[in-house]
Design a protein around this motif. Structure first.
Motif, short mmCIF file in Angstrom:
data_model
loop_
_atom_site.label_atom_id
_atom_site.label_comp_id
_atom_site.label_asym_id
_atom_site.label_seq_id
_atom_site.Cartn_x
_atom_site.Cartn_y
_atom_site.Cartn_z
N LEU A 99 0.84 -1.21 0.00
CA LEU A 99 0.00 0.00 0.00
C LEU A 99 0.87 1.26 0.00
O LEU A 99 0.62 2.21 -0.74
N GLY A 100 1.92 1.23 0.84
CA GLY A 100 2.83 2.38 0.89
C GLY A 100 3.52 2.59 -0.44
O GLY A 100 3.69 3.74 -0.89
N ALA A 101 3.93 1.49 -1.08
CA ALA A 101 4.60 1.58 -2.38
C ALA A 101 3.66 2.19 -3.42
O ALA A 101 4.09 2.98 -4.27
N ALA A 102 2.38 1.83 -3.34
CA ALA A 102 1.41 2.37 -4.30
C ALA A 102 1.26 3.88 -4.11
O ALA A 102 1.24 4.65 -5.09
N ILE A 103 1.19 4.31 -2.85
CA ILE A 103 1.07 5.75 -2.58
C ILE A 103 2.33 6.48 -3.06
O ILE A 103 2.27 7.54 -3.67
N ALA A 104 3.49 5.86 -2.77
CA ALA A 104 4.75 6.48 -3.18
C ALA A 104 4.85 6.58 -4.70
O ALA A 104 5.29 7.61 -5.24
N ALA A 105 4.42 5.53 -5.40
CA ALA A 105 4.47 5.54 -6.86
C ALA A 105 3.56 6.62 -7.41
O ALA A 105 3.90 7.31 -8.38
N PHE A 106 2.41 6.78 -6.77
CA PHE A 106 1.49 7.84 -7.20
C PHE A 106 2.15 9.22 -7.01
O PHE A 106 2.13 10.06 -7.91
N ALA A 107 2.77 9.39 -5.84
CA ALA A 107 3.43 10.68 -5.56
C ALA A 107 4.56 10.92 -6.57
O ALA A 107 4.73 12.04 -7.06
N GLN A 108 5.31 9.87 -6.88
CA GLN A 108 6.43 10.04 -7.82
C GLN A 108 5.93 10.35 -9.23
O GLN A 108 6.64 10.96 -10.02
N THR A 109 4.72 9.90 -9.53
CA THR A 109 4.18 10.12 -10.87
C THR A 109 3.63 11.53 -11.02
O THR A 109 3.61 12.07 -12.11
N VAL A 110 3.19 12.13 -9.91
CA VAL A 110 2.53 13.44 -10.05
C VAL A 110 3.29 14.62 -9.41
O VAL A 110 3.12 15.75 -9.85
N VAL A 111 4.09 14.35 -8.37
CA VAL A 111 4.74 15.48 -7.68
C VAL A 111 6.01 15.88 -8.42
O VAL A 111 6.89 15.05 -8.66
N GLU A 112 6.11 17.15 -8.78
CA GLU A 112 7.30 17.64 -9.47
C GLU A 112 8.34 18.10 -8.46
O GLU A 112 8.03 18.89 -7.56
N ARG A 113 9.56 17.60 -8.63
CA ARG A 113 10.61 17.97 -7.67
C ARG A 113 10.97 19.45 -7.79
O ARG A 113 11.43 20.05 -6.84
N ARG A 114 10.75 20.02 -8.95
CA ARG A 114 11.02 21.45 -9.10
C ARG A 114 10.07 22.27 -8.22
O ARG A 114 10.43 23.33 -7.72
N ALA A 115 8.85 21.74 -8.03
CA ALA A 115 7.89 22.42 -7.15
C ALA A 115 8.40 22.40 -5.72
O ALA A 115 8.24 23.38 -4.98
N VAL A 116 9.03 21.27 -5.33
CA VAL A 116 9.60 21.20 -3.98
C VAL A 116 10.72 22.22 -3.84
O VAL A 116 10.88 22.85 -2.80
N LEU A 117 11.49 22.39 -4.92
CA LEU A 117 12.59 23.36 -4.88
C LEU A 117 12.06 24.78 -4.72
O LEU A 117 12.63 25.59 -4.01
N GLU A 118 10.94 25.06 -5.41
CA GLU A 118 10.35 26.39 -5.27
C GLU A 118 9.89 26.63 -3.83
O GLU A 118 10.06 27.70 -3.27
N LEU A 119 9.33 25.57 -3.25
CA LEU A 119 8.91 25.65 -1.85
C LEU A 119 10.12 25.85 -0.94
O LEU A 119 10.08 26.60 0.03
N ALA A 120 11.21 25.16 -1.30
CA ALA A 120 12.42 25.22 -0.48
C ALA A 120 13.08 26.59 -0.56
O ALA A 120 13.94 26.91 0.26
N ALA A 121 12.70 27.38 -1.56
CA ALA A 121 13.31 28.70 -1.70
C ALA A 121 12.73 29.69 -0.70
O ALA A 121 13.30 30.75 -0.46
N ILE A 122 11.58 29.36 -0.12
CA ILE A 122 10.96 30.24 0.87
C ILE A 122 11.75 30.12 2.17
O ILE A 122 12.04 29.02 2.61
#
Lengths: 239, 362
Positions: free
Chosen positions: B248-271
């Motif tokens: 179940l955890g792997a399925a959630i992680a795969a979903f997150a990896q398919t949709v979450v952009e790491r560049r968005a995390v970087l933009e968040l990290a710039a705050i």
């Protein structure tokens, strides 16, 4: 209902182990598992097959288990078998520009990481064979040289707006352990390109490799001399 | 109405009948679970040719295939511990004082270098053999970080930067000991481990060792083949008890990896003040194996500060979505909540200290 409960309790787990055993054993020949994992993991998968066989053997000879709630047990078996359906879908798939979109964090060459290997100076007329791991993570060793490198194309207009170039990148995924941790290694292309290239087309690019100083990391650039289409390699990943 | 004021129920012919049974409440939780599992099966069967589903399948399959051998080996080690290590022998070899025991347990990864998926079934068995909560938590959190494989992979990923390796292993060890000790204190009087709340009569699958019960027991005698068989049966039980949470955890992680952009995390990290929180969130979402996550952490060099990279490297092996689910096979809900809060607080404190040390030029 009691019959279902009995058969689920008696044969559910052995059947599950058998299905997993068949799936894993089917991935081993010919390195089919390399669509998911780096090649060295074959040994671990082989060990997993042996352990599953052991589980199958002991579960076949196990005395009947006490009755369990039929709903919970059915759901549990369905969840445990779920990856088998996805393994069959993912078997022929490779990461492409869809994954690039979510995983790429920007152009980056590494020059200060460790001690780069000093490369013998190559004559300008002969292209030195290189891969994208070397160009991105050991950039110093190739700077100023003419290199030939294989990879996929990706159109990134934002990159062109910021760094110049023609807006195309040459990239390939690099796996540490499995496709889940694969990250793209990419170089920016400059120079003339035909307009009919598409994302994810496999090409062999030849050109002069340079590093453009930038913050926070230098940008690896390939000044194109030639760009030729090529067949997708058997294993599209680098390690 | 009858004399007592209750309505009278009659059938179509006017005969008085018993009132119909009260409407049974719909088990919405079960309906939701069944729908989710059905959707999980329908995706590959009916939409397997869609690009997003194929990428999801590849990532999901990769996570499961990568974790499965470690999970099986972890279950096997747990089974062997159950059969070959008696409670008395285990306690005889453990340090006496609770703090010394916790400190030692956090170093167990040096001799049993398993990742976070494999450590859960091992800890399940060790707690049933009497390992105290503080030590169990210390091994659970420290084992996937303070081990030679993780040290080597971090060293490789960071191209030989010993400082990063030392920071990761040192801070990981300190957090494991601190959180383990605190959990031991917090749950000194109330149960935190599931098998303790279920008591000695918890139903479990038969182990086939002459007695059909779920409680911990020793297999001191008997032929070696019979004992190995019993170890395998225990391992099989542990595997099926934990593996569905991993999936179940792997399925959630795969979903997150398919949709979450790491560049968005970087933009968040710039705050300002957010880099560490953003990287912790990324570690929780990606559910990477502790033996490979350093390579992803290293890809953020130059993009986020060192303390934020450390937040990623420390959080993932101790707390992510699949671990959160897998902890349900070990701890009570209250204990999981406390453990989650303590881990996040401890990692925040550790990365704060690293940031301050960096600013002080240390």
């Amino acid at each position: 209902m009691n019959a279902i409960r009995f058969y689920l309790g008696r044969y559910g787990r052995p059947l599950l182990y058998l299905a997993w055993f068949i799936a894993l054993a089917g991935l081993l020949p010919g390195g089919a598992y390399e669509a998911f994992l780096r090649p060295e993991f074959g040994i671990l998968l082989g060990a997993a097959v042996v352990v599953l066989l052991g589980f199958l053997a002991v579960d076949m000879g196990r005395p009947p288990t006490p009755p369990k709630p039929i709903f919970g047990e059915t759901i549990r078996v369905l969840i445990l078998a779920l990856p088998l359906a996805y393994l069959s879908v993912g078997r022929g798939v490779a990461l492409d520009s869809g994954a690039f979109e979510t995983r790429w964090t920007g152009p980056a060459g590494a020059t200060a990481a460790g001690a780069p290997q000093a490369a013998p100076a190559a004559p300008e007329t002969t292209a030195r064979e290189a891969d994208l791991v070397g160009l991105c993570w050991n950039s110093d060793a190739y700077e100023g040289q003419t290199v030939a490198v294989e990879g996929m194309l990706r159109h990134e207009p934002d990159v062109a707006a910021r760094y110049g170039g023609n807006g195309w990148l040459l990239y390939r995924f690099v796996i540490s352990c499995c496709a889940a941790d694969a990250q793209p290694a990419a170089v920016m292309l400059t120079g003339e390109m035909a307009t009919n290239w598409t994302d994810d087309a496999w090409v062999r690019a030849t050109g002069r490799f340079t590093l453009r100083p930038d913050q926070p990391r230098p940008v690896p650039i390939l000044e194109l001399g030639a760009l030729d289409p090529m067949q997708k390699p058997r294993n599209p990943y680098l390690y | 109405m009858n004399a007592s004021g209750r309505p009278i129920f009659t059938n179509a012919w006017g005969d008085e009948i018993l009132p119909p049974p009260a409407a049974r409440s719909i088990p919405w939780k079960n309906v939701l679970i069944a729908l989710l599992v059905a959707a999980g099966w329908a995706l590959p069967l009916f939409w397997g040719d869609q690009a997003a589903v194929r990428t999801f399948a590849l990532v999901f399959g990769s996570i499961v295939l990568e974790a499965l051998p470690f999970m099986l080996v972890g279950s096997l080690i747990g089974g062997l511990i159950e059969v070959f290590v008696s409670r008395e022998r285990l306690t005889r070899h453990l340090p006496r004082g609770p703090l010394a025991l916790t400190c030692a347990a956090a170093l167990l990864g040096l001799v049993l270098p398993v990742c976070e998926c494999a450590v859960v079934p091992v800890v399940r068995r060790l707690t049933r053999k009497g390992l105290p909560l503080s030590a169990a938590v210390a091994y659970l959190l420290g084992g996937p970080i303070v081990n030679p494989i993780v040290g080597a992979s971090t060293f490789l990923a960071y191209a030989g930067e010993w400082r990063i390796v030392a920071l990761r292993l040192g801070a990981g060890y300190a957090i494991a000991v601190g959180v383990g000790w605190l959990m031991g204190r917090l749950f000194a009087r109330r149960p935190a481990l599931l098998h303790a709340t279920a008591g000695e009569h918890a139903p479990a699958a038969t182990c086939g060792c002459e007695h059909n019960h779920g409680h911990a027991h020793d297999h001191g005698g008997g032929r070696i083949s019979a004992r190995l068989g019993a170890a395998l049966r225990h391992a099989s039980d542990d595997f099926t008890a934990v593996a569905h949470y991993l999936i179940l955890g792997a399925a959630i992680a795969a979903f997150a990896q398919t949709v979450v952009e790491r560049r968005a995390v970087l933009e968040l990290a710039a705050i300002p003040f957010l880099p560490s929180a953003a990287m912790m969130a990324l570690a929780i979402l990606l559910n990477l194996c502790s033996e490979a996550d350093a390579f992803i952490g290293a890809s953020f060099r130059g993009l986020v500060p060192v303390h934020a990279q450390m937040a990623f490297l420390l959080t993932g092996p101790m707390f992510d979505l699949k671990l959160l689910l897998m902890y349900r096979t070990l701890f009570t809900r209250r204990a999981i909540a406390a453990l989650s809060i303590l881990i996040l607080l401890a990692v925040s404190l550790a990365v704060g200290a690293i940031e301050l040390a960096g600013k002080a030029g240390l």
